[in-house]
Design a protein around this motif. Structure first.
Motif, PDB file in Angstrom:
ATOM      1  N   ALA A   1       0.743  -1.239  -0.149  1.00 54.38           N
ATOM      2  CA  ALA A   1       0.026   0.013  -0.103  1.00 54.38           C
ATOM      3  C   ALA A   1       0.760   1.078  -0.177  1.00 54.38           C
ATOM      4  CB  ALA A   1      -0.852   0.138   1.218  1.00 54.38           C
TER       5      ALA A   1
ATOM      6  N   SER B   1       0.097   3.313  -5.525  1.00 59.09           N
ATOM      7  CA  SER B   1      -0.448   4.592  -5.737  1.00 59.09           C
ATOM      8  C   SER B   1      -1.936   4.458  -5.617  1.00 59.09           C
ATOM      9  CB  SER B   1      -0.315   4.882  -7.218  1.00 59.09           C
ATOM     10  OG  SER B   1      -0.636   3.995  -8.236  1.00 59.09           O
ATOM     11  N   GLY B   2      -2.711   3.659  -5.129  1.00 65.33           N
ATOM     12  CA  GLY B   2      -3.860   3.400  -4.775  1.00 65.33           C
ATOM     13  C   GLY B   2      -4.540   4.303  -3.529  1.00 65.33           C
ATOM     14  N   LYS B   3      -5.690   3.903  -3.464  1.00 66.22           N
ATOM     15  CA  LYS B   3      -6.250   4.817  -2.210  1.00 66.22           C
ATOM     16  C   LYS B   3      -5.534   4.189  -0.827  1.00 66.22           C
ATOM     17  CE  LYS B   3     -10.575   5.777  -0.057  1.00 66.22           C
ATOM     18  NZ  LYS B   3     -12.125   5.326   0.030  1.00 66.22           N
ATOM     19  N   GLY B   4      -5.273   5.210  -0.220  1.00 70.68           N
ATOM     20  CA  GLY B   4      -4.443   5.057   1.306  1.00 70.68           C
ATOM     21  C   GLY B   4      -2.925   4.845   1.064  1.00 70.68           C
ATOM     22  N   ALA B   5      -2.521   5.020  -0.310  1.00 67.17           N
ATOM     23  CA  ALA B   5      -1.171   4.972  -0.162  1.00 67.17           C
ATOM     24  C   ALA B   5      -0.273   6.017   0.687  1.00 67.17           C
ATOM     25  CB  ALA B   5      -0.558   4.893  -1.643  1.00 67.17           C
TER      26      ALA B   5
ATOM     27  N   THR C   1      -1.346   7.763   3.234  1.00 64.37           N
ATOM     28  CA  THR C   1      -1.676   7.295   4.663  1.00 64.37           C
ATOM     29  C   THR C   1      -0.559   6.270   5.168  1.00 64.37           C
ATOM     30  OG1 THR C   1      -3.832   8.060   4.565  1.00 64.37           O
ATOM     31  CG2 THR C   1      -3.252   6.755   6.367  1.00 64.37           C
TER      32      THR C   1
END
Length: 132
Positions: free
Chosen positions: A74, A78-82, A84
Motif C-alpha cells: 500500500a 498509488s492506490g487509495k490509502g497509499a 496514509t
C-alpha cells in the motif's frame, strides 16, 4: 499396553491454533477450541503447548509479516490509502516526524511549515526553465 491413544493434531487443528495465536487469543482460550477425540473434551492448556508449540510460537510473527507485506504494498503503491500508509511507515519504521524534530527530543516542536511538491504523472515533465 492399556490406556488412551495419544492426541494427534490434525492439519485443521494446527491452522486454527496458528490463526488464534496470530490474533493474540490467550492460550487457555485456544485450548478450549480444540477437542480431544479420545475424551470428547477440550484440550488442556498444557497439552496445547505440548502439541502446538510451533504454531503458538510463530503465529503472531506470521501475522505481522502478512500485515507488513500488505502495508508495504500500500505504501509503495498509488492506490487509495497509499499516502496514509507511507506516512505511517515513515513515522513508525523510519522514526520520521512531521514536525522536523529529533524523535528522542521531548521538547515540543515550534510551528513549522512544510512544502511538498507532488509530480502529476498525467502531465509531461518540464525543465525548471519551463521547457519540456
Amino acid at each position: 499396553m492399556a490406556g488412551r491413544k495419544p492426541f494427534v493434531p490434525t492439519a485443521a487443528d494446527r491452522k486454527l491454533v496458528e490463526s488464534a495465536a496470530a490474533f493474540g487469543i490467550p492460550q487457555d482460550e485456544i485450548a478450549r477450541l480444540i477437542t480431544n477425540p479420545q475424551t470428547g473434551k477440550p484440550l488442556a492448556a498444557v497439552s496445547l503447548r505440548k502439541h502446538f508449540r510451533i504454531e503458538l510460537e510463530t503465529g503472531a510473527t506470521k501475522a505481522n509479516i502478512a500485515v507488513a507485506n500488505a502495508l508495504f504494498r500500500a505504501a509503495t503503491g498509488s492506490g487509495k490509502g497509499a499516502v496514509t500508509a507511507a506516512i505511517w511507515w515513515t513515522k513508525s519504521r523510519m522514526r520520521w516526524r512531521g514536525d522536523g524534530t529529533d524523535p528522542e527530543d521531548e521538547t515540543p516542536p515550534a510551528a513549522q511549515t512544510f512544502t511538498f511538491v507532488v509530480k502529476d504523472a498525467r502531465r509531461p515533465a518540464t525543465d525548471p526553465d519551463g521547457s519540456e
